[in-house]
Design a protein around this motif. Structure first.
Motif, PDB file in Angstrom:
ATOM      1  N   HIS A 146      12.908  -8.766 -45.736  1.00 24.55           N
ATOM      2  CA  HIS A 146      11.450  -8.929 -45.753  1.00 24.55           C
ATOM      3  C   HIS A 146      11.039 -10.258 -45.115  1.00 24.55           C
ATOM      4  N   LEU A 147      11.823 -11.299 -45.363  1.00 20.34           N
ATOM      5  CA  LEU A 147      11.499 -12.612 -44.794  1.00 20.34           C
ATOM      6  C   LEU A 147      11.559 -12.556 -43.271  1.00 20.34           C
ATOM      7  N   ASP A 148      12.558 -11.886 -42.747  1.00 22.75           N
ATOM      8  CA  ASP A 148      12.671 -11.733 -41.295  1.00 22.75           C
ATOM      9  C   ASP A 148      11.521 -10.897 -40.739  1.00 22.75           C
ATOM     10  N   ALA A 149      11.142  -9.854 -41.471  1.00 27.71           N
ATOM     11  CA  ALA A 149      10.054  -8.984 -41.000  1.00 27.71           C
ATOM     12  C   ALA A 149       8.724  -9.730 -40.950  1.00 27.71           C
ATOM     13  N   GLY A 150       8.550 -10.715 -41.813  1.00 28.11           N
ATOM     14  CA  GLY A 150       7.291 -11.456 -41.855  1.00 28.11           C
ATOM     15  C   GLY A 150       7.341 -12.812 -41.187  1.00 28.11           C
ATOM     16  N   ARG A 151       8.400 -13.082 -40.429  1.00 27.29           N
ATOM     17  CA  ARG A 151       8.624 -14.437 -39.915  1.00 27.29           C
ATOM     18  C   ARG A 151       7.497 -14.956 -39.025  1.00 27.29           C
ATOM     19  N   ALA A 152       6.709 -14.062 -38.426  1.00 29.98           N
ATOM     20  CA  ALA A 152       5.626 -14.497 -37.526  1.00 29.98           C
ATOM     21  C   ALA A 152       4.314 -14.712 -38.261  1.00 29.98           C
ATOM     22  N   TRP A 153       4.304 -14.629 -39.587  1.00 30.31           N
ATOM     23  CA  TRP A 153       3.049 -14.718 -40.325  1.00 30.31           C
ATOM     24  C   TRP A 153       2.251 -15.972 -39.958  1.00 30.31           C
ATOM     25  N   GLY A 154       2.908 -17.122 -39.968  1.00 30.03           N
ATOM     26  CA  GLY A 154       2.199 -18.364 -39.698  1.00 30.03           C
ATOM     27  C   GLY A 154       1.458 -18.357 -38.372  1.00 30.03           C
ATOM     28  N   ARG A 155       2.041 -17.723 -37.371  1.00 22.99           N
ATOM     29  CA  ARG A 155       1.427 -17.717 -36.038  1.00 22.99           C
ATOM     30  C   ARG A 155       0.167 -16.857 -35.982  1.00 22.99           C
ATOM     31  N   THR A 156      -0.070 -16.035 -37.012  1.00 22.12           N
ATOM     32  CA  THR A 156      -1.273 -15.192 -37.032  1.00 22.12           C
ATOM     33  C   THR A 156      -2.432 -15.867 -37.760  1.00 22.12           C
ATOM     34  N   LEU A 157      -2.233 -17.096 -38.224  1.00 21.97           N
ATOM     35  CA  LEU A 157      -3.243 -17.793 -39.007  1.00 21.97           C
ATOM     36  C   LEU A 157      -3.901 -18.897 -38.201  1.00 21.97           C
ATOM     37  N   HIS A 158      -5.023 -19.380 -38.695  1.00 23.67           N
ATOM     38  CA  HIS A 158      -5.662 -20.530 -38.057  1.00 23.67           C
ATOM     39  C   HIS A 158      -4.678 -21.709 -38.062  1.00 23.67           C
TER      40      HIS A 158
ATOM     41  N   SER B 161      -3.806 -23.728 -41.139  1.00 23.92           N
ATOM     42  CA  SER B 161      -3.088 -23.098 -42.255  1.00 23.92           C
ATOM     43  C   SER B 161      -1.604 -22.907 -41.962  1.00 23.92           C
ATOM     44  N   ARG B 162      -1.208 -23.052 -40.723  1.00 26.34           N
ATOM     45  CA  ARG B 162       0.165 -22.690 -40.344  1.00 26.34           C
ATOM     46  C   ARG B 162       1.214 -23.607 -40.953  1.00 26.34           C
ATOM     47  N   THR B 163       0.924 -24.894 -41.037  1.00 27.14           N
ATOM     48  CA  THR B 163       1.946 -25.834 -41.501  1.00 27.14           C
ATOM     49  C   THR B 163       2.360 -25.519 -42.934  1.00 27.14           C
ATOM     50  N   PHE B 164       1.394 -25.249 -43.790  1.00 30.88           N
ATOM     51  CA  PHE B 164       1.702 -24.916 -45.183  1.00 30.88           C
ATOM     52  C   PHE B 164       2.547 -23.657 -45.265  1.00 30.88           C
TER      53      PHE B 164
ATOM     54  N   LEU C  98      -8.144 -16.857 -47.151  1.00 34.17           N
ATOM     55  CA  LEU C  98      -8.446 -18.284 -47.129  1.00 34.17           C
ATOM     56  C   LEU C  98      -7.745 -18.972 -45.963  1.00 34.17           C
ATOM     57  N   PHE C  99      -6.602 -18.440 -45.559  1.00 33.42           N
ATOM     58  CA  PHE C  99      -5.844 -19.035 -44.452  1.00 33.42           C
ATOM     59  C   PHE C  99      -6.422 -18.672 -43.087  1.00 33.42           C
ATOM     60  N   GLU C 100      -7.474 -17.862 -43.069  1.00 34.11           N
ATOM     61  CA  GLU C 100      -8.202 -17.515 -41.853  1.00 34.11           C
ATOM     62  C   GLU C 100      -7.322 -16.806 -40.804  1.00 34.11           C
ATOM     63  N   PRO C 101      -6.973 -15.546 -41.097  1.00 29.79           N
ATOM     64  CA  PRO C 101      -6.127 -14.783 -40.162  1.00 29.79           C
ATOM     65  C   PRO C 101      -6.806 -14.599 -38.820  1.00 29.79           C
ATOM     66  N   GLN C 102      -5.994 -14.654 -37.770  1.00 31.64           N
ATOM     67  CA  GLN C 102      -6.481 -14.532 -36.399  1.00 31.64           C
ATOM     68  C   GLN C 102      -5.979 -13.252 -35.741  1.00 31.64           C
ATOM     69  N   SER C 103      -5.273 -12.420 -36.508  1.00 30.90           N
ATOM     70  CA  SER C 103      -4.662 -11.219 -35.948  1.00 30.90           C
ATOM     71  C   SER C 103      -4.714 -10.093 -36.969  1.00 30.90           C
ATOM     72  N   GLU C 104      -4.808  -8.855 -36.485  1.00 28.50           N
ATOM     73  CA  GLU C 104      -4.792  -7.697 -37.374  1.00 28.50           C
ATOM     74  C   GLU C 104      -3.442  -7.534 -38.060  1.00 28.50           C
ATOM     75  N   ASP C 105      -2.396  -8.128 -37.505  1.00 30.89           N
ATOM     76  CA  ASP C 105      -1.057  -8.018 -38.091  1.00 30.89           C
ATOM     77  C   ASP C 105      -0.860  -8.957 -39.279  1.00 30.89           C
ATOM     78  N   SER C 106      -1.787  -9.868 -39.489  1.00 26.25           N
ATOM     79  CA  SER C 106      -1.563 -10.940 -40.452  1.00 26.25           C
ATOM     80  C   SER C 106      -1.303 -10.428 -41.863  1.00 26.25           C
ATOM     81  N   GLU C 107      -2.091  -9.470 -42.325  1.00 24.23           N
ATOM     82  CA  GLU C 107      -1.918  -9.012 -43.700  1.00 24.23           C
ATOM     83  C   GLU C 107      -0.549  -8.370 -43.912  1.00 24.23           C
ATOM     84  N   GLU C 108      -0.099  -7.551 -42.972  1.00 29.29           N
ATOM     85  CA  GLU C 108       1.204  -6.908 -43.128  1.00 29.29           C
ATOM     86  C   GLU C 108       2.335  -7.938 -43.114  1.00 29.29           C
TER      87      GLU C 108
END
Length: 334
Positions: free
Chosen positions: A248-260, A263-266, A167-177
């Motif tokens: 885990h939080l550090d490993a996923g810190r770039a998640w927002g940047r992989t989304l439309h 969706s990033r602000t939320f 729903l957040f519209e991922p823009q990168s293959e890394d987004s799910e991980e």
């Protein structure tokens, strides 16, 4: 939710609109501070956001409702699953006698959820897997090892996380991980924050092998947490658990940047809120565990100013996106 939001989403069927409105009201009532997150999305996406989070909160509450017996909670999960499968097939849910308020809510939420997931090309037939994972969690009161807890993390925590990532519209293959790392961190921090409450409900989500590592057992942990003073052993245990979550939080810190961008602000605010949780947990030499507090949410005193700022920022981002031609996808139609 407003009828204007439904209009913008293109949801025109009167029955479906009623289902979405009921789902949004459920989310408002049971979603706690998370409901404020809807205002960080374009108005046309809010019906879908509300429905999905209403579903997750609703099933969680079916499992955690201590005012109902274990048998009743099992029955309610079964009833919701039947309603959902009926909605998948476009059928009415069969009930013995007139439908109760629970059955009406089950059916409305199910119909909206099926439509939401089909609109966003999500695997709507997999929702019973989430219900089954919750069913198994209902009668599991502790985990010997972190590996033994993995089915809970995968089924209850990460399955819906991967769906919402769509729903957040991922823009990168890394987004799910990155999503998986981030939501795992959220869950582990929640386990630490709620340890006293969970113990009082007869559950423990810290692996027993971790307690043993620091010379503790379930009884001694329950005796200390909330006592006003915790031992060095409890502080070491909690440091271990929080460090795992922050990893885990550090490993996923770039998640927002992989989304439309809409969706990033939320997502960024949610990450910021959980980082603040980690700060609160370790502050003053883990004093939190001597006197646990209520959870942090978007509407809590420490986070509310950031929530207001995030909503204002999201409004600007969403307006710019729409001016550049961004539109959400057309709603699914049978």
């Amino acid at each position: 939710m407003t009828v204007h939001e439904l209009d913008l989403a293109g949801i025109t069927d009167s029955g479906l609109r009623a289902d979405y409105l009921k789902s949004s009201r459920l989310f408002r009532d049971i979603g706690r501070g998370r409901f404020l997150g809807r205002y960080m999305f374009p108005a046309a996406k809010r019906p879908y956001f509300d429905t999905f989070f209403s579903f997750v909160c609703y099933v969680d509450d079916l499992v955690d409702d201590v005012n109902r017996s274990l048998e009743v909670r099992k029955q309610r999960l079964d009833e919701f699953e039947r309603a959902y499968l009926a909605a998948c097939d476009g059928e009415e849910t069969e009930t013995d006698g007139p439908p109760s308020g629970d059955h009406v809510a089950d059916a409305a939420l199910s119909r909206a959820l099926v439509h939401m997931m089909r609109t966003w090309d999500l695997p709507y037939r997999d929702v019973p897997q989430f219900v089954q994972a919750q069913r198994e969690a209902l009668t599991t009161y502790e985990y010997a090892t972190y590996e033994e807890m993995d089915p809970f993390i995968q089924g209850v925590t990460l399955l819906p996380a991967v769906w919402i990532n769509g729903l957040f519209e991922p823009q990168s293959e890394d987004s799910e991980e990155l999503c998986r790392h981030t939501i795992t961190a959220f869950q582990l921090l929640d386990f630490a924050w709620d340890v006293q409450e969970d113990l009082e409900l007869g559950r423990l989500y810290l692996p027993l092998e971790d307690l043993t590592k620091f010379g503790l057992d379930r009884t001694s942990l329950a005796r200390e947490v909330g006592s006003g003073h915790v031992s060095e052993a409890v502080r070491e245990l909690m440091k271990f658990e929080i460090d795992r979550a922050v990893g885990h939080l550090d490993a996923g810190r770039a998640w927002g940047r992989t989304l439309h961008p809409t969706s990033r602000t939320f997502v960024d605010l949610d990450i910021e809120t959980h980082r603040q949780m980690a700060v609160e947990l370790v502050k003053d030499d883990y004093a939190f565990f001597g006197r646990p507090k209520k959870g942090l949410g978007f509407n809590s005193a420490k986070i509310a100013p950031r929530t207001a700022a995030a909503a204002a920022r999201a409004k600007r981002i969403n307006r710019e996106a729409e001016q550049s031609g961004y539109r959400i996808r057309r709603p699914w139609s049978a």
